[in-house]
Design an enzyme around this catalytic site. Structure first.
Site, PDB file in Angstrom:
ATOM      1  N   LYS A 156       0.858  -1.187   0.000  1.00 15.88           N
ATOM      2  CA  LYS A 156       0.000   0.000   0.000  1.00 15.88           C
ATOM      3  C   LYS A 156       0.893   1.236   0.000  1.00 15.88           C
ATOM      4  O   LYS A 156       1.740   1.397   0.895  1.00 15.88           O
ATOM      5  CB  LYS A 156      -0.866  -0.036   1.259  1.00 15.88           C
ATOM      6  CG  LYS A 156      -2.199   0.647   1.152  1.00 15.88           C
ATOM      7  CD  LYS A 156      -2.972   0.355   2.443  1.00 15.88           C
ATOM      8  CE  LYS A 156      -4.328   0.974   2.455  1.00 15.88           C
ATOM      9  NZ  LYS A 156      -4.950   0.844   3.776  1.00 15.88           N
TER      10      LYS A 156
HETATM   11  C1  E4P Z   1      -8.323   1.845   3.699  1.00 13.96           C
HETATM   12  O1  E4P Z   1      -7.567   1.015   3.250  1.00 13.96           O
HETATM   13  C2  E4P Z   1      -8.126   2.522   4.984  1.00 13.96           C
HETATM   14  O2  E4P Z   1      -7.460   1.633   5.848  1.00 13.96           O
HETATM   15  C3  E4P Z   1      -9.416   2.885   5.684  1.00 13.96           C
HETATM   16  O3  E4P Z   1     -10.542   2.507   4.954  1.00 13.96           O
HETATM   17  C4  E4P Z   1      -9.445   4.257   6.252  1.00 13.96           C
HETATM   18  O4  E4P Z   1     -10.685   4.466   6.897  1.00 13.96           O
HETATM   19  P1  E4P Z   1     -10.953   5.664   7.926  1.00 13.96           P
HETATM   20  O5  E4P Z   1     -11.160   6.909   7.143  1.00 13.96           O
HETATM   21  O6  E4P Z   1     -12.200   5.233   8.652  1.00 13.96           O
HETATM   22  O7  E4P Z   1      -9.744   5.737   8.809  1.00 13.96           O
END
Ligand code: E4P
Length: 217
Positions: A83
């Protein structure tokens, strides 16, 4: 639509996995912090449990360090999706790993143009953050729809991974638009099963079963 679970909580993943609800997992540094676990240990445990892609996020901001960190994360297991953030250096790292045949999830996407660049750089997944846009009174779901249209116009194979999902409506809306994947916290996946009329109907059936003296086993 594939379901990824947005957590590093191994017990929560195990429970949903046993029900066939887990096509993959996404993590980020905040979720690793919440788990209280070492990133390498917990990511390896998740990869051993789940066959699908497990996103593990780099923390570096420059290209060379992202490549070093991403390569280290990729050693954890074959189903790691590296990522990287949607910055210029992140796009360069995306291209580097995509050229090596490695799965890449480009995260922190907040615009259709960013998604277009990620697709050009060979991303396996693009992660538009719905909830964080909604928090600013913008419409996160509009972004999913825009990216869907753009990717379909040109046949991009990058999968739209609806992220930052905060409620069950986000899941059905993302599915209606045609997101390839949605990643949600375990609580949101559980909430998808709830309906007030189900509870009400069940209360009535249970009461009538008692009145009728029904015994099945
Ligand atoms: C995606 O890969 C992220 O880990 C996640 O969806 C972020 O979500 P949040 O905005 O609730 O922290």
């Amino acid at each position: 639509m594939k379901f990824f679970v947005d957590t590093a909580d191994i017990d929560a993943i195990r429970e949903l996995h046993a029900l066939g609800m887990v096509d993959g997992v996404t993590t980020n540094p905040s979720l690793i912090l919440k788990s209280g676990r070492d990133i390498h240990e917990v990511t390896k445990e998740i990869c051993d449990l789940v066959d699908g892609p497990v996103s593990a996020e780099v923390i570096a901001l420059d290209y060379d360090s992202m490549v070093r960190e991403g390569s280290k994360l990729a050693e954890i297991a074959d189903n790691i999706a590296i990522k990287v953030p949607l910055t210029w250096d992140g796009l360069k790292a995306c291209k580097h790993f995509a050229d090596q045949g490695q799965m890449v999830n480009v995260t922190l996407c907040f615009s259709a143009n960013q998604a277009l660049l990620a697709a050009k750089a060979g991303a396996t997944f693009i992660s538009p953050f719905i909830g964080r846009l909604d928090d600013l009174n913008l419409d996160g779901m509009d972004l999913i729809a825009d990216i869907r249209q753009i990717y379909d116009n040109y046949g991009f194979e990058t999968q739209i991974l609806a992220a930052s999902i905060r409620n069950a409506n986000h899941m059905s809306d993302a599915a209606k638009i045609g997101a390839d994947v949605a990643t949600a916290p375990p609580a949101v996946i559980h909430a998808m099963a709830n309906h007030v009329l189900t509870d009400k109907g069940l209360d009535a059936f249970v009461a009538d079963a008692k009145k009728a003296g029904i015994k099945i086993v």
